[in-house]
Design an enzyme around this catalytic site. Structure first.
Site, PDB file in Angstrom:
ATOM      1  N   VAL A   1       3.934  -0.664   4.256  1.00  0.00           N
ATOM      2  CA  VAL A   1       2.590  -1.050   4.661  1.00  0.00           C
ATOM      3  C   VAL A   1       1.968  -1.888   3.550  1.00  0.00           C
ATOM      4  CG1 VAL A   1       0.326  -0.237   5.410  1.00  0.00           C
ATOM      5  CG2 VAL A   1       2.378   1.069   5.999  1.00  0.00           C
TER       6      VAL A   1
ATOM      7  N   GLU B   1      -6.581  -2.140  11.612  1.00  0.00           N
ATOM      8  CA  GLU B   1      -7.759  -2.232  10.764  1.00  0.00           C
ATOM      9  C   GLU B   1      -7.472  -1.602   9.400  1.00  0.00           C
ATOM     10  OE1 GLU B   1     -11.098   0.160  12.065  1.00  0.00           O
ATOM     11  OE2 GLU B   1      -9.778   1.296  13.398  1.00  0.00           O
TER      12      GLU B   1
ATOM     13  N   ASN C   1      -5.151   6.982   2.386  1.00  0.00           N
ATOM     14  CA  ASN C   1      -4.876   8.189   3.175  1.00  0.00           C
ATOM     15  C   ASN C   1      -5.695   9.381   2.681  1.00  0.00           C
ATOM     16  OD1 ASN C   1      -3.103  10.205   1.513  1.00  0.00           O
ATOM     17  ND2 ASN C   1      -2.227   8.191   1.072  1.00  0.00           N
TER      18      ASN C   1
ATOM     19  N   GLY D   1       6.075   3.633   5.153  1.00  0.00           N
ATOM     20  CA  GLY D   1       5.962   4.391   6.386  1.00  0.00           C
ATOM     21  C   GLY D   1       7.318   4.884   6.842  1.00  0.00           C
TER      22      GLY D   1
ATOM     23  N   LEU E   1       0.814  -1.212   0.000  1.00  0.00           N
ATOM     24  CA  LEU E   1       0.000   0.000   0.000  1.00  0.00           C
ATOM     25  C   LEU E   1       0.848   1.262   0.000  1.00  0.00           C
ATOM     26  CD1 LEU E   1      -2.706  -1.040   2.642  1.00  0.00           C
ATOM     27  CD2 LEU E   1      -2.933  -1.024   0.149  1.00  0.00           C
ATOM     28  N   GLY E   2       2.002   1.217   0.612  1.00  0.00           N
ATOM     29  CA  GLY E   2       2.847   2.401   0.669  1.00  0.00           C
ATOM     30  C   GLY E   2       3.981   2.200   1.651  1.00  0.00           C
TER      31      GLY E   2
ATOM     32  N   ASP F   1       2.844  14.023  14.400  1.00  0.00           N
ATOM     33  CA  ASP F   1       2.941  13.912  12.930  1.00  0.00           C
ATOM     34  C   ASP F   1       1.546  13.996  12.322  1.00  0.00           C
ATOM     35  OD1 ASP F   1       4.121  13.699  10.493  1.00  0.00           O
ATOM     36  OD2 ASP F   1       4.561  11.562  10.610  1.00  0.00           O
TER      37      ASP F   1
END
Length: 1123
Positions: free
Chosen positions: A256, A316, A322, A251, A248-249, A363
């Protein structure tokens, strides 16, 4: 058939049909019930009967009898499946009450506690939504039709309930009151014992409501299940239970992935830790934080895999990813202002929870919020979160933070608190309002702190209601204690639109903009960037709506959040934008960025007074107290101006002179508005925005001067300044591209070098400290220190004082010579004359002003004559080198010598020119500068002011606006010439006279400091700075409290200051650089106080106190360097 329909609507007989029930009967006769093609809300509404459960049965008084609110599917661990509406008996709860053991006709097992409710509670009603904010209610009803409604409890006032009812596209809110006898009512004529009876009554007759209650809004989102098992603290999971799917991306510490928890057939998000990273402890701390927090708008931790690497954190899964990407890619018709406000409210609710739990996020940004079904938003990414044990948390050295979202005190001191999260929330709110624009577009990360330091704040986004922008500005208060708490922010969202709706407010704002568009000034003034090229791009993003690729300037190509955000953001076509400026043709709008040098100038001319105040790129306080139009301002006014309030001119302060100051012509912090329109913010907010300048309010007087400035020269480093010195704050908008080289380029008191070396200020300074900064020099600290002495006594005459300490020697003559062309304060005729001179390219000499006579303020005739001798001698030494420029420059009054840089180098830094001048020349220019300080203010005000503003960025701007490309820019923009200084002359006479002894001291100091002036930043090492700190400490310890002690300590302090200023560019880490600048600033302040001490204090204790402060700042410098 009739009987079937009666059963459908829940009536025993035909007599029981109300007018409302008749409507449902007709609908039931015409269509099948709960057909597949109907929306869920309408199918439920068709079945809804307002008389449901009005009469409780005998079994409903059982406290252990519950009813299911949602469907739940069992997934192991002795859980039990239930269906909505099913009744069950609760047998007990687990350790934390999140799960309960229940028994139904199908069996016994564990079910989530928040999925069931007592059978006699209000929650069982489809129309009762429990604690819901006003904004959330409007969102839930946004897709409804006339008669859609819900009953809710106020989040901020528990126990207070309201009816939210939609009609004709708007949601109306009615408070449910309680009478003294306990009965409930909306209209006082009709009172009821229960809420269900009240709802039933208003479903039959409006009785004070806008319409009857017809369709209950569906409860869309199931509550979060905190933990997938009722077992105690079962966080550790088997790695084999997770099936990893696509990435997904990335971090902060790893990547992730989307995954599936096979045991529960549940889609989850899996955050992994890179195997080669050493951040295991930080990674596990994140998991520990997430175990402690449970809120509907915080991403829920499901489990961890920490027995062996790679470590996993399982949370979850949020369907839409995002918030940042969601906003940029969403359908803006669907994600309307109501939805945006609903999202912001959810985030504020989550942060209020963290605030109460003493957690800080550190953040908070759109990229770290996740979006689920039905626009559910949850705050995520707790990699930087901490449980607060005190008021603040200090990050370790080397920690990385997203600068554009980080509060100033955090940038300067690495200190974080919940108030720093409030600052970040303001930026997040701006992101939401702009559908995901990058904050501070066109502004480098390295420039953000300095902009904020000068009270620059982002402008109000298009269509953003005033109340929302006020909340943003409240979050961006410099002092953390002035910022609201998240509880106050959440409450503000709850009550923000009591008298109207956000949709109405947005339409009103866009309507205002459209009206302005009809007048030809519909464009919202762009953000003022800090670089020449980005300034032009900022203008383009307003001028070229059909070229979205020009929307984001530098902000799109940089990594705004360091490692947390991708380096390149998606292109963002803006939704609500007026047509392009009619004065620009299509070719101009589509020009490549590098060719559009003068676009912003045309914009300013088009809008006249409505252009936003740019962030000044010079020292934070260097030009503030030198506002040209404040010639009659008192010392208190000057102090107020230095400390943050708008830099209003004397004209602006008088309605007769500038009525626009009160009717909306001012521009707070980049947002622009038309004259006559109501301001963007309430009056109390004006005090917070100091970027409103008198130059904007008085621009009308200067229109003739701007007529010749249609285009700026690309060679000018500060291309965003309109012609005329009145635009003082426009002068220092830009910085050199290469920051490390900037210090070398503008090494001596010039904007570029000094700006890169200027100490960061985590706190607003006092008026004196701003005054001190006016002419601060990086390479010549001693003169600047004396400058403070001078200013301390000459506060009332700041507009005409010169600043030899901050003026590079070779720059000084240029300042004097340019005074004629840039003294708007001296009257309109004087400005027109200057405009004509500059417009003609200064090809022919203009009539020079008479030479100032001997100084009436305190210099003797002999000293005045000595001045002239030095000037003539100096001019005789330098004509050969400056011959080319003299041919083009407008001549100055007779006294100024011809000590200028080479022709044809308009953007050359003063320090470079100083280097060319040579030692003797520099000394003489210095002497000239000092003498010029003492010339008669009533007659030599312009020359004095020429020295007063030595900041180079300001320097080229005014002149270059009207000059042809070949004409060199003279770094003088005498903005603060005192045309009518006669009222101040009396006040200044004694003050200048009092500083005659310091003048001679300044001369000698400048001579002794000549070598440091040419020190390159690379030649000063860590050891040199540390040795200098030890030398200063030694000087302090060896000297007593006698007067003689000051000179030795002062000399050591000046050496340390010089080395620090040169060393600051060698610091690579941004955070340490910020802290080092602040330490330098403290050192300079202490040295200045120490230098004043002999003249103002005769007691030993005062000197001792100064030494203690000095030692403190020296220790801070030493600590930072050793770090």
């Amino acid at each position: 058939m009739l009987e079937i329909c009666l059963k459908l609507v829940g009536c025993k007989s035909k007599k029981g049909l109300s007018s409302s029930s008749s409507c449902y009967l007709e609908e039931a006769l015409q269509r099948p019930v709960a057909s597949d093609f109907e929306p869920q809300g309408l199918s439920e509404a068709a079945r809804w009967n307002s008389k449901e459960n009005l009469l409780a049965g005998p079994s409903e008084n059982d406290p252990n009898l519950f009813v299911a609110l949602y469907d739940f599917v069992a997934s192991g661990d002795n859980t039990l499946s239930i269906t909505k509406g099913e009744k069950l008996r609760v047998l007990g709860y687990n350790h934390n009450g999140e799960w309960c053991e229940a028994q139904t006709k199908n069996g016994q097992g564990w079910v989530p506690s928040n999925y069931i409710t007592p059978v006699n509670s209000l929650e069982k009603h489809s129309w009762y939504h429990g604690p819901v904010s006003r904004n959330a209610a409007e969102y839930l009803l946004s897709s409804g039709i006339n008669g859609s409604f819900l009953v809710r409890e106020s989040e901020s006032s528990p126990g207070q309930r309201s009816i939210s009812l939609r009609y004709e596209g708007r949601v109306y809110h009615y408070r449910i009151n309680t009478a003294s006898d306990g009965k409930l009512y909306v209209s006082s004529e009709s009172r009821f014992n229960t809420l269900a009876e009240l709802v039933h009554h208003h479903s039959t007759v409006a009785d004070g409501l806008i319409t009857t209650l017809h369709y209950p809004a569906p409860k869309r989102n199931k509550p979060t299940i905190y933990g997938v098992s009722p077992n105690y603290d079962k966080w550790e999971m088997e790695r084999t239970d997770i099936t990893m799917k696509h990435k997904l991306g990335g971090g902060q510490y790893g990547e992730v992935y989307e995954g599936v928890w096979k045991k529960y057939s549940l889609t989850v998000a899996v955050k992994t830790l890179k195997e080669d990273t050493m951040e295991v402890e930080e990674f596990l701390k994140e998991a520990a934080v997430m175990k402690e927090i449970k809120h509907p708008n915080l991403v829920q931790l499901l489990g961890v895999c920490t027995r062996e690497p790679p470590f996993y954190i399982i949370t979850e899964f949020m369907t839409y990813g995002n918030l940042l990407d969601y906003l940029r890619e969403c359908n803006r018709q669907e994600v309307s202002a109501v939805v945006l406000l609903y999202m912001a409210t959810q985030i504020s609710s989550a942060m209020e929870y963290l605030e109460k739990k003493n957690f800080i996020h550190r953040d908070l940004a759109a990229r770290n919020c996740l979006v689920g079904e039905n626009h559910l938003v949850k705050v995520a990414d707790f990699g930087l979160s901490r449980l607060m044990t005190g008021d603040t948390y200090t990050a370790h050295a080397g920690a990385k933070f997203p600068i554009k979202w980080t509060a100033p005190e955090s940038l300067a001191y690495n200190k974080f608190s919940i108030k720093s999260d409030v600052w970040a929330f303001g930026v997040l709110l701006w992101e939401i309002a702009t559908y995901g624009m990058s904050p501070y577009p066109g502004i480098d990360l390295s420039q953000v702190y300095e902009l904020l330091e000068k009270d620059y704040r982002m402008e109000r986004p298009e269509g953003c209601p005033e109340k929302v922008y006020e909340l943003m500005r409240a979050c961006w208060q410099w002092n953390p204690s002035d910022r609201p708490s998240f509880a106050e922010i959440h409450q503000a969202f709850e009550t923000m639109f009591q008298e109207s709706s956000i949709s109405d407010e947005v339409e009103k704002e866009l309507g205002k903009r459209g009206t302005r568009g009809g007048a030809g000034s519909m464009l919202q003034a762009p953000e003022l960037p800090t670089k020449t090229r980005t300034c032009r791009r900022a203008a383009e993003q307003k001028d070229a709506p059909d070229t979205p690729e020009l929307l984001h300037t530098k902000g799109l190509g940089e990594s705004d959040a360091l490692d947390s955000e991708p380096a390149v953001s998606p292109l963002l076509p803006r939704k609500e934008r007026g047509p392009p400026d009619g004065s620009l043709n299509e070719d101009e709008r589509l020009l490549p960025r590098d060719r559009k040098t003068n676009l912003f100038s045309a914009l300013i001319k088009k809008k006249k007074k409505m252009a936003p105040t740019p962030p000044k790129r010079s020292s934070s306080f260097r030009e503030m107290d030198g506002q040209p139009d404040r010639r009659g301002a008192s010392e208190d006014d000057s102090r107020e101006l230095c400390n943050g309030p708008p830099a209003l001119t004397s004209d602006a302060a008088e309605p007769t002179k500038s009525p626009k100051a009160s009717n909306g012509a001012g521009v707070p912090n980049g947002a622009f508005r038309e004259p006559g329109n109501s301001g963007f913010r309430s009056p109390h907010m004006w005090k917070k925005s100091s970027t409103l300048t008198g130059s904007r309010l008085a621009a009308a007087e200067e229109e003739s001067g701007m007529s010749s400035s249609k285009r700026f020269l690309r060679s000018c480093s500060a291309s965003c300044m309109p012609h005329g010195a009145r635009d003082t704050e426009w002068r220092s908008v830009t910085l050199p591209r290469d920051l490390p080289s900037a210090g070398k380029q503008f090494d001596s008191s010039t904007f570029g070098g000094h700006k890169s070396e200027k100490p960061a200020l985590p706190r607003k300074r006092t008026s004196e400290s701003r005054s001190e900064q006016v002419a601060k020099s990086t390479a010549m600290p001693p003169p600047r220190l004396v400058k403070k002495n001078e200013e301390a006594a000459e506060e009332g005459f700041k507009d005409t004082e010169s600043s030899p300490g901050s003026s590079p020697p070779s720059l000084t003559p240029k300042l004097l010579r340019r005074q004629v062309t840039a003294s708007p304060s001296s009257g309109l005729s004087h400005k027109e004359e200057a405009t004509k001179g500059s417009a003609s390219g200064m090809g022919t000499p203009a009539t020079a002003e008479p030479a100032p006579p001997s100084n009436k303020v305190g210099l003797s005739k002999a000293s005045s004559e000595e001045m002239r001798v030095r000037r003539h001698k100096h001019s005789s030494e330098s004509p050969g080198r400056d011959k080319g420029r003299l041919a083009k420059l407008k001549p100055a009054p007779p006294p100024p010598p011809a000590c200028t840089g080479k022709a044809g180098k308009p953007a050359q830094s003063p320090s470079q020119e100083a280097g060319e001048a040579g030692g003797p020349t520099k000394t003489k220019c210095t002497s000239l500068a000092m003498d010029a300080v003492n010339t008669d203010p009533t007659k030599a005000g312009p020359p004095g002011e020429g020295l007063r503003k030595p900041v180079p960025p300001s320097v080229p701007k005014p002149q270059s606006t009207a000059k042809p490309p070949g004409t060199p820019t003279s770094p003088v923009s005498t903005p603060s010439t005192a045309p009518a200084p006669s009222p101040l002359a009396g006040d200044q006479q004694p003050s200048s006279a009092a500083f005659i002894p310091l003048i001679s001291t300044r001369v000698s100091l400048r001579k002794t400091r000549q070598p440091p002036e040419r020190i390159a930043s690379g030649t000063i090492t860590k050891g040199v700075v540390l040795d200098s700190t030890e030398a200063l400490c030694l000087a302090i310890s060896r000297n007593s409290e006698q007067m003689a002690s000051h000179s030795a300590v002062l000399e050591a302090g000046k050496n340390l200051y010089t080395f620090c200023v040169s060393y600051v560019d060698s610091i690579q880490q941004m955070r340490n650089k910020f802290a080092f600048r602040e330490a330098i600033n403290k050192l300079e302040s202490n040295l200045r106080e120490l230098q004043i001490c002999p003249a103002t204090a005769s007691s030993g204790p005062a000197a001792t106190q100064d030494f203690s402060k000095l030692l403190s700042s020296v220790k801070e410098i030493s600590d930072i360097v050793r770090r």
